[in-house]
Motif scaffolding. Structure first.
Motif, PDB file in Angstrom:
ATOM      1  N   MET A 149       0.857  -1.187   0.000  1.00  0.00           N
ATOM      2  CA  MET A 149       0.000   0.000   0.000  1.00  0.00           C
ATOM      3  C   MET A 149       0.892   1.236   0.000  1.00  0.00           C
ATOM      4  N   ASP A 150       1.498   1.495  -1.139  1.00  0.00           N
ATOM      5  CA  ASP A 150       2.659   2.373  -1.248  1.00  0.00           C
ATOM      6  C   ASP A 150       2.537   3.710  -0.522  1.00  0.00           C
ATOM      7  N   ASN A 151       1.433   4.413  -0.673  1.00  0.00           N
ATOM      8  CA  ASN A 151       1.289   5.736  -0.058  1.00  0.00           C
ATOM      9  C   ASN A 151       0.190   5.742   0.995  1.00  0.00           C
ATOM     10  N   GLY A 152      -0.026   4.603   1.642  1.00  0.00           N
ATOM     11  CA  GLY A 152      -1.063   4.509   2.663  1.00  0.00           C
ATOM     12  C   GLY A 152      -0.925   5.595   3.715  1.00  0.00           C
ATOM     13  N   ALA A 153      -2.033   6.189   4.108  1.00  0.00           N
ATOM     14  CA  ALA A 153      -2.009   7.310   5.047  1.00  0.00           C
ATOM     15  C   ALA A 153      -1.421   6.916   6.401  1.00  0.00           C
ATOM     16  N   PHE A 190      -1.827   3.828  19.235  1.00  0.00           N
ATOM     17  CA  PHE A 190      -2.386   3.434  17.948  1.00  0.00           C
ATOM     18  C   PHE A 190      -2.088   4.489  16.883  1.00  0.00           C
ATOM     19  N   VAL A 191      -2.026   4.033  15.642  1.00  0.00           N
ATOM     20  CA  VAL A 191      -1.977   4.939  14.489  1.00  0.00           C
ATOM     21  C   VAL A 191      -3.417   5.002  13.988  1.00  0.00           C
ATOM     22  N   PRO A 192      -4.192   6.004  14.398  1.00  0.00           N
ATOM     23  CA  PRO A 192      -5.655   5.973  14.227  1.00  0.00           C
ATOM     24  C   PRO A 192      -6.118   6.350  12.818  1.00  0.00           C
ATOM     25  N   VAL A 193      -5.719   5.527  11.856  1.00  0.00           N
ATOM     26  CA  VAL A 193      -6.135   5.701  10.463  1.00  0.00           C
ATOM     27  C   VAL A 193      -7.091   4.562  10.130  1.00  0.00           C
ATOM     28  N   TYR A 194      -8.308   4.905   9.722  1.00  0.00           N
ATOM     29  CA  TYR A 194      -9.277   3.891   9.345  1.00  0.00           C
ATOM     30  C   TYR A 194      -9.030   3.490   7.887  1.00  0.00           C
ATOM     31  N   GLY A 195      -8.374   2.350   7.706  1.00  0.00           N
ATOM     32  CA  GLY A 195      -8.074   1.848   6.371  1.00  0.00           C
ATOM     33  C   GLY A 195      -8.496   0.403   6.230  1.00  0.00           C
ATOM     34  N   SER A 196      -8.341  -0.121   5.028  1.00  0.00           N
ATOM     35  CA  SER A 196      -8.759  -1.498   4.761  1.00  0.00           C
ATOM     36  C   SER A 196      -7.975  -2.514   5.580  1.00  0.00           C
ATOM     37  N   ALA A 215     -11.060   5.495   4.819  1.00  0.00           N
ATOM     38  CA  ALA A 215     -12.420   5.920   5.144  1.00  0.00           C
ATOM     39  C   ALA A 215     -12.761   7.227   4.437  1.00  0.00           C
ATOM     40  N   ALA A 216     -13.997   7.307   3.959  1.00  0.00           N
ATOM     41  CA  ALA A 216     -14.422   8.466   3.173  1.00  0.00           C
ATOM     42  C   ALA A 216     -14.459   9.748   3.995  1.00  0.00           C
ATOM     43  N   ASP A 217     -14.503   9.662   5.320  1.00  0.00           N
ATOM     44  CA  ASP A 217     -14.524  10.877   6.135  1.00  0.00           C
ATOM     45  C   ASP A 217     -13.133  11.297   6.596  1.00  0.00           C
ATOM     46  N   ASP A 218     -12.098  10.638   6.100  1.00  0.00           N
ATOM     47  CA  ASP A 218     -10.728  11.046   6.397  1.00  0.00           C
ATOM     48  C   ASP A 218     -10.382  12.234   5.506  1.00  0.00           C
ATOM     49  N   PRO A 219      -9.795  13.306   6.048  1.00  0.00           N
ATOM     50  CA  PRO A 219      -9.467  14.474   5.217  1.00  0.00           C
ATOM     51  C   PRO A 219      -8.487  14.170   4.089  1.00  0.00           C
ATOM     52  N   ARG A 220      -7.768  13.063   4.184  1.00  0.00           N
ATOM     53  CA  ARG A 220      -6.828  12.680   3.112  1.00  0.00           C
ATOM     54  C   ARG A 220      -7.472  11.808   2.047  1.00  0.00           C
ATOM     55  N   PHE A 221      -8.755  11.512   2.201  1.00  0.00           N
ATOM     56  CA  PHE A 221      -9.480  10.673   1.249  1.00  0.00           C
ATOM     57  C   PHE A 221      -9.436  11.298  -0.145  1.00  0.00           C
ATOM     58  N   SER A 222      -8.925  10.530  -1.102  1.00  0.00           N
ATOM     59  CA  SER A 222      -8.791  11.005  -2.485  1.00  0.00           C
ATOM     60  C   SER A 222      -9.195   9.858  -3.404  1.00  0.00           C
ATOM     61  N   VAL A 279      -9.960   9.405  -6.551  1.00  0.00           N
ATOM     62  CA  VAL A 279      -9.544   9.240  -7.939  1.00  0.00           C
ATOM     63  C   VAL A 279      -8.029   9.077  -8.053  1.00  0.00           C
ATOM     64  N   LYS A 280      -7.289  10.034  -7.513  1.00  0.00           N
ATOM     65  CA  LYS A 280      -5.834  10.025  -7.665  1.00  0.00           C
ATOM     66  C   LYS A 280      -5.102   9.641  -6.384  1.00  0.00           C
ATOM     67  N   GLY A 281      -5.840   9.149  -5.400  1.00  0.00           N
ATOM     68  CA  GLY A 281      -5.224   8.866  -4.109  1.00  0.00           C
ATOM     69  C   GLY A 281      -4.404   7.590  -4.060  1.00  0.00           C
ATOM     70  N   TYR A 282      -4.556   6.730  -5.061  1.00  0.00           N
ATOM     71  CA  TYR A 282      -3.890   5.432  -5.133  1.00  0.00           C
ATOM     72  C   TYR A 282      -4.305   4.568  -3.935  1.00  0.00           C
ATOM     73  N   TRP A 283      -3.598   4.596  -2.809  1.00  0.00           N
ATOM     74  CA  TRP A 283      -4.034   3.822  -1.644  1.00  0.00           C
ATOM     75  C   TRP A 283      -4.687   4.717  -0.593  1.00  0.00           C
ATOM     76  N   ARG A 284      -5.155   5.888  -1.001  1.00  0.00           N
ATOM     77  CA  ARG A 284      -5.818   6.816  -0.087  1.00  0.00           C
ATOM     78  C   ARG A 284      -7.279   7.006  -0.487  1.00  0.00           C
ATOM     79  N   GLY A 285      -7.970   5.939  -0.776  1.00  0.00           N
ATOM     80  CA  GLY A 285      -9.388   6.075  -1.028  1.00  0.00           C
ATOM     81  C   GLY A 285      -9.979   5.249  -2.142  1.00  0.00           C
ATOM     82  N   PRO A 286      -9.286   5.007  -3.246  1.00  0.00           N
ATOM     83  CA  PRO A 286      -9.873   4.127  -4.262  1.00  0.00           C
ATOM     84  C   PRO A 286     -10.176   2.730  -3.703  1.00  0.00           C
ATOM     85  N   VAL A 287     -11.089   2.055  -4.354  1.00  0.00           N
ATOM     86  CA  VAL A 287     -11.379   0.655  -4.023  1.00  0.00           C
ATOM     87  C   VAL A 287     -10.391  -0.223  -4.785  1.00  0.00           C
TER      88      VAL A 287
END
Length: 466
Positions: free
Chosen positions: A245-249, A333-339, A378-385, A387-395
């Motif tokens: 997850m190369d650029n995971g938040a 904890f690193v409180p990032v809601y990710g997959s 998570a869609a409510d994360d301010p870093r959610f992107s 389209v171009k987020g790569y590992w920051r929001g696309p499915v």
């Protein structure tokens, strides 16, 4: 190429591909289609040997039989809430995508395998965790290729057990700066379940053991039985690559810690990595028992039980109801809601109460229950992107499929079926004449990045197979 007999004027070949030009301009009428036919022939270079003799009729008959076998294997594909014809269409497209990316052994690639995407020239090689997913999917309809996909990566296993991130036609380009998440034993187990091939288990067992042990020898900085992603050169970028997850938040604030010569860890233990390693211990136990190695099986089972308790205690945040990465040396904890947070459910490491809390988060429309569900952030994360987020929001379909299986594993069958249905019907073009994509926009369902992407195909095949 032929268009109503016009033929082709020229074919120009470059390192990146080829271009075909028609003799005359191609005129299209509104709302009407025009069919182009491409006729290819093999020109054998007689300077390098004698042209092989091929019985054309027999070759075509064998080809038809082979494809009939591929398609028969997925003919029973089903998915709740989706017409059977649609589910089978998705399964066939998955098969076509995987086989379209099949590459024969050549150069320094010693076994056949599947590249990530023939539509992207940067993907002309084999990647480790792509290979694990490809092999697991291929097991059901092309088991020989599945076995070779695994062998191709392990051809380059190092003496200490490490498997490189990716390998190429020229081994000088292989990436040894990192590896990829440990799903190799899972893939081998999937191949065994599809084929009952104990010889292949015996071939792979010691290699899998060495790779598994490598994680704890080279990626457990504080020796507490939980591993970290890292790199061989101490760089943050290679450590992020190792996660896949190369650029995971969750990796935005990492620091690197040296474990020894050529071994570095991030300063945080990752929830997904340790869930994978827990599951791998159980898979190694299953493989060992199938090979009659009962003592090994007992040892792996004991190790899994101990690791399970540690993950449940250290990586689940009761106040937030989710699994997170944890900073080394402290209960932070690193409180990032990710997959990565639902990987513990996919692996079966969560308690029922923990799973219920995670499922609530997964099914929250503000976080992960988007139009195309289960994005990587998570869609409510301010870093959610998206389209171009790569590992920051696309499915990414592998993570989405893990999520569907995670819900099923803990009894959320109805919710899992609904998520799976939406992953099929809301992915634009999936059920139509369009390619599968590397990832998708969770808000619109549009496909992005590389077309004809192999692990998207593998994941969709998992989703609809029965």
């Amino acid at each position: 190429m032929d268009t109503n007999g016009d033929g082709v004027a020229q074919a120009a070949v470059t390192a990146a591909g080829y271009r075909l030009a028609t003799r005359h301009p191609l005129h299209l009428e509104a709302n009407k289609t025009k069919t182009l036919y491409l006729d290819q022939a093999l020109a054998y270079d007689t300077r390098n040997g004698k042209e092989p003799q091929v019985e054309v009729a027999q070759a075509w008959a064998e080809n038809r039989a082979r494809w009939s076998g591929y398609l028969k294997a997925v003919d029973a594909s089903r998915l709740a809430g989706v017409p059977d014809e649609t589910a089978r269409r998705v399964a066939v497209k998955s098969v076509l995508t995987l086989l379209g990316n099949w590459r024969a052994a050549r150069g320094d690639l010693h076994h056949d395998g599947v590249v990530p995407s023939y539509s992207n020239p940067d993907f002309n090689g084999f990647w480790a965790w792509d290979s694990w997913k490809h092999a697991a999917a291929l097991a059901s309809f092309a088991p020989a290729l599945a076995r070779d996909q695994m062998r191709a990566m392990f051809d380059y296993q190092a003496a200490d057990g490490m498997v490189p991130d990716c390998i190429y036609l020229d081994k000088a380009n292989n990436n040894w700066r990192d590896t990829k998440p440990p799903l190799a034993a899972w893939a081998v187990r999937e191949i065994y379940r599809a084929t009952a091939d104990k010889a292949f288990l015996a071939e792979m067992y010691d290699k899998l053991v060495r790779y598994h042990r490598w994680w704890f020898a080279r990626r457990d900085h504080d020796r507490n039985g939980l591993a970290e992603y890292g790199s061989t050169d101490g760089t943050k970028i290679a450590a992020k690559w190792e996660s896949g997850m190369d650029n995971g938040a969750r990796f935005d604030a990492i620091a690197m810690l040296k474990n020894g010569d050529g071994a570095w860890s991030m300063d945080q233990e990752s929830a997904d990595l340790n869930a994978y390693l827990y599951l791998e211990k159980l898979e190694l136990a299953e493989i060992a028992n199938a090979l009659g190695k009962a003592r090994d099986g007992e040892q792996w089972t004991r190790e899994a039980a101990a690791m399970k308790a540690t993950i449940q205690k250290r990586m689940f945040d009761p106040s937030r109801g989710y699994f997170f990465d944890v900073k080394l040396g402290r209960d932070e904890f690193v409180p990032v809601y990710g997959s990565e947070g639902w990987t513990a459910l996919w692996a079966g490491v969560a308690t029922p109460e923990q799973a219920q809390a995670v499922a609530r988060t997964m099914l929250d429309p503000k976080k992960f229950s988007t139009r195309l569900p289960l994005p990587t952030l998570a869609a409510d994360d301010p870093r959610f992107s998206p389209v171009k987020g790569y590992w920051r929001g696309p499915v990414w379909m592998d993570q989405a499929w893990f999520g569907v299986e995670a819900l099923k594993r803990y009894g959320f069958d109805k919710q899992a079926d609904d998520v799976a249905r939406r992953l099929v019907v809301n992915a634009k073009g999936l059920t139509e004449q369009a390619p599968m994509y590397e990832n998708y926009d969770p808000l619109t369902g549009e496909g992005h990045q590389s077309r004809n992407f192999s692990w998207a195909a593998a994941s969709y095949l998992f989703l609809v197979r029965k």
